[in-house]
Design an enzyme around this catalytic site. Structure first.
Site, PDB file in Angstrom:
ATOM      1  CG  ASP A  79      -0.348  -0.124   2.475  1.00  0.00           C
ATOM      2  OD1 ASP A  79       0.856  -0.765   2.633  1.00  0.00           O
ATOM      3  OD2 ASP A  79      -0.429  -0.643   3.603  1.00  0.00           O
ATOM      4  CG  ASN A 150      -7.804  -1.227  12.273  1.00  0.00           C
ATOM      5  OD1 ASN A 150      -7.231  -2.342  12.004  1.00  0.00           O
ATOM      6  ND2 ASN A 150      -8.668   0.113  11.915  1.00  0.00           N
ATOM      7  CG  HIS A 152      -5.177  -1.918   9.420  1.00  0.00           C
ATOM      8  ND1 HIS A 152      -5.362  -0.820   8.934  1.00  0.00           N
ATOM      9  CD2 HIS A 152      -4.451  -2.692   9.449  1.00  0.00           C
ATOM     10  CE1 HIS A 152      -4.267   0.019   9.275  1.00  0.00           C
ATOM     11  NE2 HIS A 152      -3.157  -1.162  10.214  1.00  0.00           N
ATOM     12  CD  GLU A 157      -8.064   1.192   7.655  1.00  0.00           C
ATOM     13  OE1 GLU A 157      -8.179  -0.099   8.202  1.00  0.00           O
ATOM     14  OE2 GLU A 157      -7.631   2.430   7.101  1.00  0.00           O
TER      15      GLU A 157
HETATM   16  P1  PGA Z   1       2.498  -0.836  12.620  1.00  0.00           P
HETATM   17  O1  PGA Z   1       1.526  -0.988  11.253  1.00  0.00           O
HETATM   18  O2  PGA Z   1       3.458  -2.133  12.237  1.00  0.00           O
HETATM   19  O3  PGA Z   1       2.933   0.193  12.110  1.00  0.00           O
HETATM   20  O4  PGA Z   1       1.860  -0.791  14.095  1.00  0.00           O
HETATM   21  C1  PGA Z   1       0.675  -2.611  11.144  1.00  0.00           C
HETATM   22  C2  PGA Z   1      -0.422  -2.326  10.153  1.00  0.00           C
HETATM   23  O5  PGA Z   1      -0.686  -1.356  10.652  1.00  0.00           O
HETATM   24  O6  PGA Z   1      -0.170  -3.472   9.256  1.00  0.00           O
END
Ligand code: PGA
Length: 258
Positions: A79, A150, A152, A157
């Site tokens: 992404d 959350n 995702h 999302e």
């Molecule tokens: P993070 O993000 O490693 O910064 O916690 C992980 C994600 O949102 O996939």
């Protein structure tokens, strides 16, 4: 290392975030070595965020130690924020250069990261082409994932369905809150992103998800034991037959040993 379950998905709880990084990095390096030996390309799906930083650091170390040949390695990132300049320090293009690509001998033409500079009218075609490029490369051999608080995966999302493909999405408020510090506040944080879809991710031959820290414990518990539905997109990983979830003890605190 303590293996909790070998049912789908396999869950591995390691002693620390470093141990997770080592295991994940070793697996990716081994895959490249094996495929190089068989004269095959290796197609990697890559993730950004805080969690994979240690893994990439470890991977760079192993790559140097083993003099890993990257000439046949092709990468597709999950992404990118939209809109986002490729040179912006918050961009995932910048992240990938700083944390991985500047330190390994990968061919620039083999690197694919969604383009946050497109005009809106070109996004749908671009996303369809991104999917085609993955297919043309032979499909993703190994997809690396983190998980959001959350639930995702990528920027899929809550509400993202199992059949979603690469597309423009609206970011969840929790995702924007978590990113706000990097953007100097929530109002400056992008509200959209381009992400591979759940269906895109599930087509990978092998998936490894890494998570550390207690902030991830609830999402991890839902991903492994909660009902499979779009409210927690990571639950869709349970429909894949070759997933390993690597956790540190804090992220695994709600997981019951089998
Ligand atoms: P993070 O993000 O490693 O910064 O916690 C992980 C994600 O949102 O996939």
């Amino acid at each position: 290392m303590h293996i909790v379950t070998q049912k789908k998905p396999e869950v591995v709880i390691a002693e620390s975030d470093r141990a997770i990084a080592r295991m994940g990095a070793a697996e990716i390096a081994n895959l490249i070595q094996m495929r190089n030996a068989a004269d095959l390309p290796t197609v990697l799906g890559l993730a950004t965020g805080k969690t994979p930083i240690l893994l990439y650091r470890e991977f760079i170390r192993i790559a140097r130690e083993k003099a890993l040949d990257f000439s046949r390695v092709i990468t597709f990132n999950l992404d990118e924020y939209y809109p986002m300049n490729t040179h912006s320090p918050q961009s995932y293009h910048h992240f990938m250069r700083a944390n991985l690509f500047d330190h390994i001998d990968i061919h620039p033409a083999h690197i694919h990261i969604p383009d946050g500079t497109l005009s809106r009218k070109d996004i749908a075609n671009y996303c369809a082409e991104y999917e085609e490029k993955i297919q043309q490369a032979g499909g993703i051999n190994l997809q690396l994932l983190g998980i959001g608080e959350n639930g995702h995966i990528g920027f899929n999302e809550p509400g993202s369905d199992v059949d979603t493909r690469t597309r423009l999405v609206t970011l969840d408020p929790i995702t924007r809150q978590n990113a706000a510090a990097e953007f100097g506040g929530e109002t400056n944080t992008p509200s959209e992103a381009i992400t591979m879809g759940i269906a895109t991710i599930l087509e990978a031959q092998r998936i490894i998800l890494i998570a550390s820290g207690s902030k991830k414990a609830h999402a991890v518990q839902q991903a492994i034991n909660g009902p499979v539905n779009a409210n927690v997109p990571a639950t869709y990983l349970r429909s894949h037959s070759n997933v390993t979830i690597y956790l540190d003890p804090a992220a695994a605190k709600h997981i019951k040993s089998a």
